[in-house]
Design an enzyme around this catalytic site. Sequence first.
Site, PDB file in Angstrom:
ATOM      1  N   CYS A   1       2.742  -2.302  -9.059  1.00 20.40           N
ATOM      2  CA  CYS A   1       3.966  -3.041  -8.792  1.00 20.40           C
ATOM      3  C   CYS A   1       4.692  -3.245 -10.108  1.00 20.40           C
ATOM      4  O   CYS A   1       4.034  -3.372 -11.140  1.00 20.40           O
ATOM      5  CB  CYS A   1       3.640  -4.433  -8.235  1.00 20.40           C
TER       6      CYS A   1
ATOM      7  N   CYS B   1      -5.191   0.961  -3.395  1.00 19.31           N
ATOM      8  CA  CYS B   1      -4.720   2.339  -3.353  1.00 19.31           C
ATOM      9  C   CYS B   1      -4.153   2.793  -4.684  1.00 19.31           C
ATOM     10  O   CYS B   1      -3.498   3.819  -4.756  1.00 19.31           O
ATOM     11  CB  CYS B   1      -3.690   2.493  -2.234  1.00 19.31           C
TER      12      CYS B   1
ATOM     13  N   CYS C   1       0.873  -1.172   0.000  1.00 16.57           N
ATOM     14  CA  CYS C   1       0.000   0.000   0.000  1.00 16.57           C
ATOM     15  C   CYS C   1       0.910   1.222   0.000  1.00 16.57           C
ATOM     16  O   CYS C   1       2.121   1.100   0.149  1.00 16.57           O
ATOM     17  CB  CYS C   1      -1.001  -0.009   1.152  1.00 16.57           C
TER      18      CYS C   1
END
Length: 140
Positions: free
Chosen positions: A92, A88, A14
């Site tokens: 990645c 959120c 996050c």
Amino acid sequence: MADSSGKPSVLFVCVHNAGRSQMAAAWLTHLSGDRIEVRSAGSNPGAAVNPAAVEAMAEVGIDISAETPKILTIDAVRESEVCITMGCGDTCPVFPGKRYLDWKLDDPAGQGVEAVRPIRDEIKLLVEGLIKEIAPEATA
């Protein structure tokens, strides 16, 4: 895919690595014992773990007071079999053969423990499902 110990590995991400990802990592560690390698990180780590998250986890007997937010690294993603973002909008780095999940969870930042408890409980349910999927207990 598993790490060198043969255990599956999970990375929770996050933004601040101060609430949701810390609670998820703590739940996974607590509920899976040593069957899963657990990591958490944030793209813009906060200065400390959210005190309301610490308090909410303490209520269920899990101490995350010593945890610290960590920066998300490419190595953390590369070394993890499952990468779970926490609703959120974080992205990645994408590596072939990895599994990416996004758990839509309210952000506990700036909220009191009363608001964090339902997030904590929702994370527990998600983590329990994940454990059943990637590291079910051996049956006799």
